[in-house]
Motif scaffolding. Structure first.
Motif, PDB file in Angstrom:
ATOM      1  N   ASP A  18      -9.565  -2.447 -10.464  1.00  0.00           N
ATOM      2  CA  ASP A  18      -8.493  -2.515 -11.182  1.00  0.00           C
ATOM      3  C   ASP A  18      -7.584  -4.031 -11.041  1.00  0.00           C
ATOM      4  O   ASP A  18      -7.491  -4.404  -9.964  1.00  0.00           O
ATOM      5  N   GLU A  19      -7.676  -4.880 -12.189  1.00  0.00           N
ATOM      6  CA  GLU A  19      -6.899  -6.198 -11.925  1.00  0.00           C
ATOM      7  C   GLU A  19      -5.585  -6.320 -11.299  1.00  0.00           C
ATOM      8  O   GLU A  19      -5.432  -7.133 -10.715  1.00  0.00           O
ATOM      9  N   ARG A  20      -4.865  -5.363 -11.787  1.00  0.00           N
ATOM     10  CA  ARG A  20      -3.188  -5.424 -10.938  1.00  0.00           C
ATOM     11  C   ARG A  20      -3.403  -5.163  -9.657  1.00  0.00           C
ATOM     12  O   ARG A  20      -2.486  -5.588  -8.829  1.00  0.00           O
ATOM     13  N   ASN A  21      -4.367  -4.402  -9.059  1.00  0.00           N
ATOM     14  CA  ASN A  21      -4.386  -4.171  -7.487  1.00  0.00           C
ATOM     15  C   ASN A  21      -5.573  -4.636  -6.886  1.00  0.00           C
ATOM     16  O   ASN A  21      -5.924  -4.145  -5.870  1.00  0.00           O
ATOM     17  N   LYS A  22      -6.422  -5.815  -7.528  1.00  0.00           N
ATOM     18  CA  LYS A  22      -7.529  -6.175  -6.892  1.00  0.00           C
ATOM     19  C   LYS A  22      -7.389  -6.774  -5.609  1.00  0.00           C
ATOM     20  O   LYS A  22      -8.262  -6.258  -4.781  1.00  0.00           O
ATOM     21  N   SER A  23      -6.537  -7.472  -5.335  1.00  0.00           N
ATOM     22  CA  SER A  23      -6.252  -8.098  -3.976  1.00  0.00           C
ATOM     23  C   SER A  23      -5.855  -7.053  -2.891  1.00  0.00           C
ATOM     24  O   SER A  23      -6.244  -6.787  -1.844  1.00  0.00           O
ATOM     25  N   LEU A  24      -5.265  -6.160  -3.428  1.00  0.00           N
ATOM     26  CA  LEU A  24      -4.753  -4.968  -2.600  1.00  0.00           C
ATOM     27  C   LEU A  24      -5.824  -4.165  -2.020  1.00  0.00           C
ATOM     28  O   LEU A  24      -6.020  -3.555  -1.000  1.00  0.00           O
ATOM     29  N   GLY A  25      -6.762  -3.841  -3.103  1.00  0.00           N
ATOM     30  CA  GLY A  25      -8.225  -3.036  -2.983  1.00  0.00           C
ATOM     31  C   GLY A  25      -9.039  -3.680  -1.914  1.00  0.00           C
ATOM     32  O   GLY A  25      -9.456  -3.090  -0.981  1.00  0.00           O
ATOM     33  N   LYS A  26      -9.019  -5.142  -1.855  1.00  0.00           N
ATOM     34  CA  LYS A  26      -9.937  -5.880  -1.166  1.00  0.00           C
ATOM     35  C   LYS A  26      -9.196  -5.757   0.202  1.00  0.00           C
ATOM     36  O   LYS A  26      -9.884  -5.468   1.248  1.00  0.00           O
ATOM     37  N   LEU A  32       0.763  -1.258  -0.050  1.00  0.00           N
ATOM     38  CA  LEU A  32      -0.063   0.178   0.157  1.00  0.00           C
ATOM     39  C   LEU A  32       0.823   1.127   0.025  1.00  0.00           C
ATOM     40  O   LEU A  32       0.579   2.165  -0.698  1.00  0.00           O
ATOM     41  N   CYS A  33       1.858   1.319   0.933  1.00  0.00           N
ATOM     42  CA  CYS A  33       2.919   2.189   0.758  1.00  0.00           C
ATOM     43  C   CYS A  33       3.366   2.594  -0.658  1.00  0.00           C
ATOM     44  O   CYS A  33       3.463   3.761  -1.096  1.00  0.00           O
ATOM     45  N   ALA A  34       4.197   1.649  -1.171  1.00  0.00           N
ATOM     46  CA  ALA A  34       4.348   1.675  -2.587  1.00  0.00           C
ATOM     47  C   ALA A  34       3.268   2.250  -3.570  1.00  0.00           C
ATOM     48  O   ALA A  34       3.691   3.236  -4.443  1.00  0.00           O
ATOM     49  N   PHE A  35       2.089   1.667  -3.504  1.00  0.00           N
ATOM     50  CA  PHE A  35       0.817   2.151  -4.395  1.00  0.00           C
ATOM     51  C   PHE A  35       0.680   3.859  -4.197  1.00  0.00           C
ATOM     52  O   PHE A  35       0.544   4.522  -5.022  1.00  0.00           O
ATOM     53  N   LYS A  36       0.819   4.136  -2.574  1.00  0.00           N
ATOM     54  CA  LYS A  36       0.559   5.496  -2.467  1.00  0.00           C
ATOM     55  C   LYS A  36       1.795   6.466  -2.945  1.00  0.00           C
ATOM     56  O   LYS A  36       1.484   7.608  -3.735  1.00  0.00           O
ATOM     57  N   ALA A  37       2.820   5.890  -3.069  1.00  0.00           N
ATOM     58  CA  ALA A  37       4.156   6.697  -3.431  1.00  0.00           C
ATOM     59  C   ALA A  37       3.870   6.922  -5.051  1.00  0.00           C
ATOM     60  O   ALA A  37       4.400   7.895  -5.568  1.00  0.00           O
TER      61      ALA A  37
END
Length: 94
Positions: free
Chosen positions: A76-84, A60-65
């Protein structure tokens, strides 16, 4: 003698933590030096769960950066599990 009183204090913090009576600031302070992890990592299963949580948090920190926000879409298929995972964390705070 000093280490015995320190051990007693740590045990008292553990009791308060388990009773959910420590305030959030004290929990943050204890966690910053690794004490909370020692309280909660009693079994291999819990350790795996904790590692998984920490890995997701790092993700999540990397996503925010990269994106400048933490609004991870589950569409978003690339981040679906992170979103969940983010949605689960938000729901657990309510």
């Amino acid at each position: 003698v000093q280490s015995i009183s320190l051990a007693g204090w740590v045990n008292q913090q553990r009791v308060l933590y388990k009773k959910n009576t420590l305030n959030s600031e004290r929990i943050k302070q204890l966690d910053s030096i690794g004490v909370i992890r020692n309280f909660s990592d009693k079994s291999k299963a819990k350790k795996k769960c904790r590692m998984s949580w920490e890995q997701r948090f790092d993700e999540l920190c990397a996503f925010k950066a990269q994106n400048g926000h933490c609004n991870v879409s589950t569409r978003d298929e690339r981040n679906k599990s992170l979103g969940k995972w983010v949605n689960t964390q938000r729901a657990s705070l309510k």
